[in-house]
Design a protein around this motif. Structure first.
Motif, PDB file in Angstrom:
ATOM      1  N   UNK A 270       0.987  -1.042   0.057  1.00 21.49           N
ATOM      2  CA  UNK A 270      -0.126  -0.347   0.085  1.00 21.49           C
ATOM      3  C   UNK A 270       0.911   1.673  -0.008  1.00 21.49           C
TER       4      UNK A 270
ATOM      5  N   UNK B 274       0.592   0.717   5.548  1.00 17.40           N
ATOM      6  CA  UNK B 274      -0.008   0.179   6.677  1.00 17.40           C
ATOM      7  C   UNK B 274       0.231  -0.858   7.631  1.00 17.40           C
TER       8      UNK B 274
ATOM      9  N   UNK C 176       1.992 -12.497  10.444  1.00 15.70           N
ATOM     10  CA  UNK C 176       0.784 -12.222  10.292  1.00 15.70           C
ATOM     11  C   UNK C 176       0.590 -13.327   9.450  1.00 15.70           C
TER      12      UNK C 176
ATOM     13  N   UNK D 181      -1.501 -15.851  10.465  1.00 12.02           N
ATOM     14  CA  UNK D 181      -3.542 -16.618  10.300  1.00 12.02           C
ATOM     15  C   UNK D 181      -3.752 -17.589   9.261  1.00 12.02           C
TER      16      UNK D 181
ATOM     17  N   UNK E   7      -4.572  -0.564   8.125  1.00 13.70           N
ATOM     18  CA  UNK E   7      -4.449  -1.685   9.220  1.00 13.70           C
ATOM     19  C   UNK E   7      -5.289  -2.675   8.267  1.00 13.70           C
TER      20      UNK E   7
ATOM     21  N   UNK F 131      -5.764  -3.942   5.208  1.00  9.14           N
ATOM     22  CA  UNK F 131      -4.142  -4.781   4.899  1.00  9.14           C
ATOM     23  C   UNK F 131      -3.852  -6.323   5.312  1.00  9.14           C
ATOM     24  N   UNK F 132      -4.394  -6.887   7.080  1.00 15.67           N
ATOM     25  CA  UNK F 132      -5.384  -7.871   7.291  1.00 15.67           C
ATOM     26  C   UNK F 132      -6.268  -8.484   6.403  1.00 15.67           C
ATOM     27  N   UNK F 133      -7.016  -7.502   5.800  1.00 14.61           N
ATOM     28  CA  UNK F 133      -7.762  -8.674   5.666  1.00 14.61           C
ATOM     29  C   UNK F 133      -7.499  -8.611   4.350  1.00 14.61           C
TER      30      UNK F 133
ATOM     31  N   UNK G 283      -7.115 -12.776   6.736  1.00 17.90           N
ATOM     32  CA  UNK G 283      -7.613 -12.564   8.227  1.00 17.90           C
ATOM     33  C   UNK G 283      -9.413 -12.842   8.079  1.00 17.90           C
TER      34      UNK G 283
ATOM     35  N   UNK H 258     -12.385 -11.999  10.321  1.00 24.14           N
ATOM     36  CA  UNK H 258     -12.827 -10.957  10.607  1.00 24.14           C
ATOM     37  C   UNK H 258     -12.410 -10.637  12.802  1.00 24.14           C
TER      38      UNK H 258
ATOM     39  N   UNK I  17     -10.066 -13.430  13.084  1.00 20.15           N
ATOM     40  CA  UNK I  17      -8.778 -12.937  13.832  1.00 20.15           C
ATOM     41  C   UNK I  17      -8.581 -11.519  13.424  1.00 20.15           C
TER      42      UNK I  17
ATOM     43  N   UNK J 147      -6.285 -10.257  16.624  1.00 21.47           N
ATOM     44  CA  UNK J 147      -4.724 -10.127  16.041  1.00 21.47           C
ATOM     45  C   UNK J 147      -4.280  -9.016  15.737  1.00 21.47           C
ATOM     46  N   UNK J 148      -5.448  -7.570  15.181  1.00 25.12           N
ATOM     47  CA  UNK J 148      -5.152  -6.606  14.474  1.00 25.12           C
ATOM     48  C   UNK J 148      -5.889  -5.381  15.495  1.00 25.12           C
TER      49      UNK J 148
ATOM     50  N   UNK K  12      -4.343  -5.611  19.665  1.00 20.75           N
ATOM     51  CA  UNK K  12      -3.469  -5.311  19.876  1.00 20.75           C
ATOM     52  C   UNK K  12      -2.727  -3.614  19.378  1.00 20.75           C
ATOM     53  N   UNK K  13      -3.597  -3.426  18.370  1.00 18.14           N
ATOM     54  CA  UNK K  13      -2.805  -2.103  17.648  1.00 18.14           C
ATOM     55  C   UNK K  13      -3.677  -0.911  18.541  1.00 18.14           C
TER      56      UNK K  13
END
Ligand SMILES: Nc1ncnc2c1ncn2[C@@H]1O[C@H](COP(=O)(O)OP(=O)(O)OP(=O)(O)O)[C@@H](O)[C@H]1O
Ligand SMILES: [Mg+2]
Lengths: 341, 220
Positions: free
Chosen positions: A89, A93, A106, A110, B122, B125-127, B131, B133, B135, B139-140, B143-144
């Motif tokens: 990105x 991010x 990460x 997952x 952010x 990015x996990x999606x 990841x 929902x 997770x 995990x995001x 903690x964030x």
């Protein structure tokens, strides 16, 4: 590798207005190529990449990756498919609460990979981007270029075959941009990774892309190999974008000394790759009885291919001039007759 | 003089311990319910990771009603429920019920606000890495948002110390009862002053320690 068919995306805003962000997009991206998508701000570039991994569901049309139609997938199937598609990105991010190694780990976590495998892959991925010594640092302690490297390492950790990049260098200075682009090019070569890169900077396309699509107001107005697009742009938007990197206009100082006498033409020749085997210009001078005065010349690179332009003033009888231009057009040269200044 | 000490010190110590017991248990229960509610409130909102407008608006409304309820009224209104749960509505354990119930909506909003502050990119990015929902939450998002969540936790604790004193007035135990019974009803100003000073010190300690922890956790 990636096939986009009749893809459209319409957003409905809160007040019920419809915004057509993408309209009937079709394209095929081959395995192992670096494919660029360029357009001005608001052209729909981000929407288009986000449709490729379904972060945005297309309104109509299909996205087929490796023969699998992602638009038909359930959320669960989609999550599995996304593990095989990396993404980076503009604003990196990264996870601020995780250190560099934690960020890279990460996607593996997952995916439920065992700890030992994760450690191994994180190490390999960080080595690939040259950040092995920063594993324990937190994102806030890194420079922009380093953050993007972490982003790349994270995207590559699960060994995807496709990497999506949404303006990966737009937040970076020119030097850092160059280093990130060369990293992307290296991993494209060494891993055979297919890369789709979104940008509004022609420089990025010119540096690393094999093919490019020009997006304007949600439509692809022009697409093809980068060399073709650069040497023979057809759409005004493309021309405008190219101007920023390969400025074909003649510098003021040169024009100041240009003083047309009698009948003369201003032509610009573009040549690509190794210089042509025959002495085209001297043959033209001999056979058509015209004078050629070199006004301006420039050599540039498009990816690895040298690309030059030469601006000439041709003078002679009108008939002779026309014949000379026809002769040049018959050669493997791209020629353009310029407006008189 | 020594008589005064002998009398006051055990009383004040007892009161302080009762207050701490009430407040920490109430904060714990409030987070037990408020944290998940805050998460649900956020993720069911429009364009989040699990949009669900009906749940979101119902939950939002309940939380808003809960938050606009003055604590002193809640304290009395909730008596039947307190009786049902604890068996009595007098004493420290009984006070935990109104304190936690009053704090749940407060905590839910605080949690929602903390989590909403995470940059959307952010989460995206996990999606993009596949990841789920769940997770993303575990995990995001959590903690964030940890530093901000801890700030909220400190704020909740301090707010509940204040509320517990209020509960003390209606027989809830702790420093509040002490201040009310001795200081107000029997004109023992010294007891009143001491309890107030202890409350101030408690708040101060929690705030300072909390701020330290937040500073240490902050990575942005
Ligand atoms: N979630 C959304 N809701 C409504 N409209 C949107 C949404 N996302 C994008 N758009 C609209 O779609 C169009 C294309 O947006 P997009 O972000 O894809 O452009 P872009 O080419 O990436 O621009 P930039 O270079 O500024 O990032 C814009 O008109 C934008 O306002
Ligand atoms: Mg964009």
């Amino acid at each position: 590798m990636v096939k986009i068919e009749n893809l459209s995306k319409t957003f409905t805003t809160k007040d019920g207005k419809q915004i057509q962000a993408l309209e009937d997009i079709n394209m095929v991206i081959a395995e192992g190529e670096i494919f660029g998508i360029i357009g001005r701000s608001g052209a729909g570039k981000s929407t288009l990449v986000r449709c490729i991994n379904m972060l945005e569901r297309p309104t109509t049309g299909r996205v087929i990756i490796d023969g699998r139609d992602l638009t038909a997938y359930s959320d669960r199937q989609l999550r599995r498919a996304r593990q095989q598609i990396g993404m980076i990105f503009q604003h990196f991010n990264l996870f601020s609460a995780r250190n560099v190694a934690g960020n890279v780990a990460f996607p593996l976590e997952i995916a439920g990979q065992p700890r030992r495998v994760i450690q191994e892959k994180v190490k390999r991925s960080l080595a690939l981007v040259g950040l092995s010594d920063k594993a324990g640092h937190y994102p806030a302690e890194l420079s922009g270029g380093q953050k993007q490297r972490v982003g790349i390492a994270r995207a590559l950790a699960s060994e995807p075959r496709l990497l999506l990049c949404d303006e990966p260098t737009s937040a970076l200075d020119p030097q850092t941009t160059a280093s990130i682009l060369s990293l992307l090019r290296d991993i494209n070569k060494s891993l055979g990774l297919t890369i789709i890169i979104i940008t509004h900077e022609m420089q990025v396309i010119k540096e690393i892309c094999d093919r490019v699509a020009v997006l304007n107001q949600g439509r692809i107005v022009e697409a093809g190999s980068v060399l073709d697009i650069f040497t023979a742009p057809r759409h005004p938007v493309t021309r405008e974008l190219i101007k920023s990197v390969l400025d074909p206009s003649i510098p003021e100082q040169v024009l100041a000394g240009y003083n047309p006498a009698g009948t003369s033409l201003l032509v610009r020749l573009s040549f690509i790759g190794q210089s042509a085997g025959e002495p085209v210009i001297s043959r033209m001078i001999h056979e058509y009885n015209v004078q050629a005065n070199i006004l301006y010349g420039k050599i540039d690179h498009i990816k690895d291919t040298p690309f030059g332009t030469l601006t000439l003033e041709l003078s002679g009888q009108p008939d002779a001039l026309n014949a000379a231009v026809a002769f040049l057009q018959g050669k493997q040269l791209s020629i353009e007759v310029l407006e008189r200044p | 003089m020594s008589n005064w000490f002998d009398q006051i010190i055990p009383m004040v110590t007892m009161g302080t311990l009762e207050t701490l017991y009430m407040v920490f248990l109430a904060v714990f229960i409030a987070y037990l319910f408020g944290l998940p509610l805050g998460v649900i409130l956020l993720i069911t909102s429009e364009k989040h990771i699990k949009p669900c407008p009906p749940i979101n608006s119902i939950l939002g409304t309940i939380i808003n009603i809960g938050r606009s309820f003055p604590f002193i009224i809640l304290l009395i209104a909730i008596i039947p429920f307190t009786r049902l749960v604890v068996g009595t509505f007098i004493g420290t354990t009984a006070s935990i019920v109104p304190l936690s119930v009053g704090a749940i909506p407060f905590v839910a909003r605080l949690v929602e606000t903390s989590l909403r502050d995470i940059p959307w990119g952010v989460i995206e990015a996990a999606q993009s890495m596949g990841a789920s929902p769940w997770q993303i939450i575990i995990r995001v998002m959590l903690p964030e948002a940890t530093p901000s969540l801890v700030s909220g936790f400190v704020l909740t604790t301090i707010t509940l110390i204040g509320y517990s004193a209020m509960a003390g007035v209606v027989g809830g135990g702790g420093l509040g009862t002490l201040a009310y019974q001795y200081g107000f009803q029997r004109y023992q100003n010294d007891v009143m002053v001491i309890t107030v000073v202890i409350l101030i010190i408690l708040v101060q300690i929690i705030q300072v320690v909390g701020d330290r922890i937040v500073a240490r956790l902050s990575r942005r």
